[in-house]
Scaffold this motif. Structure first.
Motif, mmCIF file in Angstrom:
data_model
loop_
_atom_site.group_PDB
_atom_site.id
_atom_site.type_symbol
_atom_site.label_atom_id
_atom_site.label_comp_id
_atom_site.label_asym_id
_atom_site.label_seq_id
_atom_site.Cartn_x
_atom_site.Cartn_y
_atom_site.Cartn_z
ATOM 1 N N ASN A 102 3.583 17.310 -14.125
ATOM 2 C CA ASN A 102 3.666 15.872 -14.379
ATOM 3 C C ASN A 102 4.201 15.088 -13.183
ATOM 4 O O ASN A 102 4.239 13.866 -13.229
ATOM 5 C CB ASN A 102 4.521 15.586 -15.613
ATOM 6 C CG ASN A 102 5.941 16.032 -15.450
ATOM 7 O OD1 ASN A 102 6.222 16.954 -14.707
ATOM 8 N ND2 ASN A 102 6.840 15.391 -16.149
ATOM 9 N N ARG A 103 4.584 15.770 -12.108
ATOM 10 C CA ARG A 103 5.031 15.075 -10.892
ATOM 11 C C ARG A 103 3.847 14.660 -10.007
ATOM 12 O O ARG A 103 4.004 13.867 -9.088
ATOM 13 C CB ARG A 103 5.970 15.969 -10.078
ATOM 14 C CG ARG A 103 7.194 16.436 -10.809
ATOM 15 C CD ARG A 103 8.311 15.462 -10.728
ATOM 16 N NE ARG A 103 8.843 15.382 -9.376
ATOM 17 C CZ ARG A 103 10.085 15.032 -9.095
ATOM 18 N NH1 ARG A 103 10.913 14.724 -10.063
ATOM 19 N NH2 ARG A 103 10.492 14.967 -7.858
ATOM 20 N N VAL A 104 2.672 15.211 -10.269
ATOM 21 C CA VAL A 104 1.485 14.886 -9.474
ATOM 22 C C VAL A 104 0.876 13.594 -10.019
ATOM 23 O O VAL A 104 0.711 13.424 -11.222
ATOM 24 C CB VAL A 104 0.440 16.021 -9.536
ATOM 25 C CG1 VAL A 104 -0.815 15.650 -8.775
ATOM 26 C CG2 VAL A 104 1.025 17.292 -8.987
ATOM 27 N N ARG A 105 0.561 12.686 -9.121
ATOM 28 C CA ARG A 105 0.002 11.394 -9.499
ATOM 29 C C ARG A 105 -1.514 11.431 -9.302
ATOM 30 O O ARG A 105 -2.004 11.934 -8.284
ATOM 31 C CB ARG A 105 0.620 10.323 -8.596
ATOM 32 C CG ARG A 105 0.141 8.938 -8.808
ATOM 33 C CD ARG A 105 0.905 8.285 -9.909
ATOM 34 N NE ARG A 105 0.284 7.023 -10.264
ATOM 35 C CZ ARG A 105 0.929 6.046 -10.854
ATOM 36 N NH1 ARG A 105 2.191 6.186 -11.167
ATOM 37 N NH2 ARG A 105 0.308 4.936 -11.156
ATOM 38 N N ASN A 106 -2.254 10.917 -10.279
ATOM 39 C CA ASN A 106 -3.700 10.800 -10.122
ATOM 40 C C ASN A 106 -3.987 9.715 -9.097
ATOM 41 O O ASN A 106 -3.530 8.587 -9.230
ATOM 42 C CB ASN A 106 -4.362 10.421 -11.446
ATOM 43 C CG ASN A 106 -4.377 11.559 -12.421
ATOM 44 O OD1 ASN A 106 -4.418 12.713 -12.030
ATOM 45 N ND2 ASN A 106 -4.355 11.250 -13.698
ATOM 46 N N ARG A 107 -4.734 10.076 -8.057
ATOM 47 C CA ARG A 107 -5.069 9.123 -7.009
ATOM 48 C C ARG A 107 -6.563 9.110 -6.754
ATOM 49 O O ARG A 107 -7.237 10.134 -6.881
ATOM 50 C CB ARG A 107 -4.356 9.481 -5.703
ATOM 51 C CG ARG A 107 -2.879 9.192 -5.742
ATOM 52 C CD ARG A 107 -2.247 9.427 -4.386
ATOM 53 N NE ARG A 107 -0.876 8.958 -4.377
ATOM 54 C CZ ARG A 107 -0.514 7.715 -4.041
ATOM 55 N NH1 ARG A 107 -1.407 6.853 -3.673
ATOM 56 N NH2 ARG A 107 0.753 7.377 -4.066
ATOM 57 N N CYS A 108 -7.064 7.963 -6.357
ATOM 58 C CA CYS A 108 -8.477 7.791 -6.018
ATOM 59 C C CYS A 108 -8.814 8.700 -4.833
ATOM 60 O O CYS A 108 -8.074 8.743 -3.846
ATOM 61 C CB CYS A 108 -8.729 6.331 -5.664
ATOM 62 S SG CYS A 108 -10.381 6.001 -5.025
ATOM 63 N N GLU A 109 -9.919 9.423 -4.929
ATOM 64 C CA GLU A 109 -10.312 10.314 -3.838
ATOM 65 C C GLU A 109 -10.913 9.552 -2.667
ATOM 66 O O GLU A 109 -10.977 10.070 -1.561
ATOM 67 C CB GLU A 109 -11.291 11.372 -4.349
ATOM 68 C CG GLU A 109 -10.629 12.378 -5.259
ATOM 69 C CD GLU A 109 -11.507 13.581 -5.577
ATOM 70 O OE1 GLU A 109 -12.698 13.569 -5.209
ATOM 71 O OE2 GLU A 109 -10.985 14.515 -6.197
ATOM 72 N N VAL A 110 -11.333 8.322 -2.893
ATOM 73 C CA VAL A 110 -11.926 7.528 -1.831
ATOM 74 C C VAL A 110 -10.845 6.797 -1.038
ATOM 75 O O VAL A 110 -10.791 6.876 0.189
ATOM 76 C CB VAL A 110 -12.935 6.503 -2.411
ATOM 77 C CG1 VAL A 110 -13.554 5.668 -1.313
ATOM 78 C CG2 VAL A 110 -14.008 7.219 -3.215
ATOM 79 N N THR A 111 -9.950 6.098 -1.754
ATOM 80 C CA THR A 111 -8.965 5.249 -1.083
ATOM 81 C C THR A 111 -7.531 5.748 -1.201
ATOM 82 O O THR A 111 -6.674 5.308 -0.440
ATOM 83 C CB THR A 111 -9.013 3.825 -1.656
ATOM 84 O OG1 THR A 111 -8.701 3.891 -3.055
ATOM 85 C CG2 THR A 111 -10.363 3.192 -1.462
ATOM 86 N N GLY A 112 -7.244 6.588 -2.177
ATOM 87 C CA GLY A 112 -5.878 7.052 -2.390
ATOM 88 C C GLY A 112 -5.081 6.145 -3.301
ATOM 89 O O GLY A 112 -3.891 6.356 -3.513
ATOM 90 N N ARG A 113 -5.717 5.121 -3.854
ATOM 91 C CA ARG A 113 -5.038 4.164 -4.729
ATOM 92 C C ARG A 113 -4.539 4.863 -5.994
ATOM 93 O O ARG A 113 -5.283 5.601 -6.639
ATOM 94 C CB ARG A 113 -6.018 3.049 -5.093
ATOM 95 C CG ARG A 113 -5.436 1.960 -5.958
ATOM 96 C CD ARG A 113 -6.501 0.910 -6.277
ATOM 97 N NE ARG A 113 -6.061 0.046 -7.343
ATOM 98 C CZ ARG A 113 -5.299 -1.024 -7.182
ATOM 99 N NH1 ARG A 113 -4.890 -1.341 -5.969
ATOM 100 N NH2 ARG A 113 -4.945 -1.764 -8.204
ATOM 101 N N PRO A 114 -3.254 4.633 -6.369
ATOM 102 C CA PRO A 114 -2.692 5.331 -7.525
ATOM 103 C C PRO A 114 -2.958 4.652 -8.874
ATOM 104 O O PRO A 114 -2.798 5.267 -9.913
ATOM 105 C CB PRO A 114 -1.197 5.344 -7.236
ATOM 106 C CG PRO A 114 -0.973 4.134 -6.426
ATOM 107 C CD PRO A 114 -2.217 3.925 -5.625
#
Length: 101
Positions: free
Chosen positions: A58-70
């Motif tokens: 649960n410490r891992v944040r879902n981020r956009c693979e294109v831009t890295g936006r959380p």
């Protein structure tokens, strides 16, 4: 575009999660097993607490693979709403038709 440091920190966390996943699952199973004695279960909990904090999923944040936006993240597409809109406008996503009227 997100900060490079934030993206790299998230990647390090994901590596730790992958490395400790089996050990964490094993200790968690021991801690939850009601057939074992209370002492054994408590020892398993202590061992679990000794593992690195960043190895918890649960410490891992879902981020956009294109831009890295959380934020504004679509799990199914693994990208943010903004990247989806940009790629959809240029016709890079098969089956996506961007409406305009």
């Amino acid at each position: 575009m997100a900060k490079k440091s934030a993206i790299e920190k998230n990647k390090r966390r994901q590596k730790l999660v992958d490395r400790y996943a089996a050990k964490r699952a094993e200790l968690k199973a021991i801690a939850m097993d009601e057939n074992l004695t209370l002492e054994e279960r408590f020892k398993a909990r202590l061992k679990l607490a000794e593992l690195p904090r960043n190895s918890a999923p649960n410490r891992v944040r879902n981020r956009c693979e294109v831009t890295g936006r959380p934020r504004g993240y679509y799990r199914k597409l693994k990208m943010s709403r903004i990247a989806l809109r940009d790629l959809g406008s240029t016709g890079m996503i098969p089956g996506l038709v961007k409406s305009s009227w």
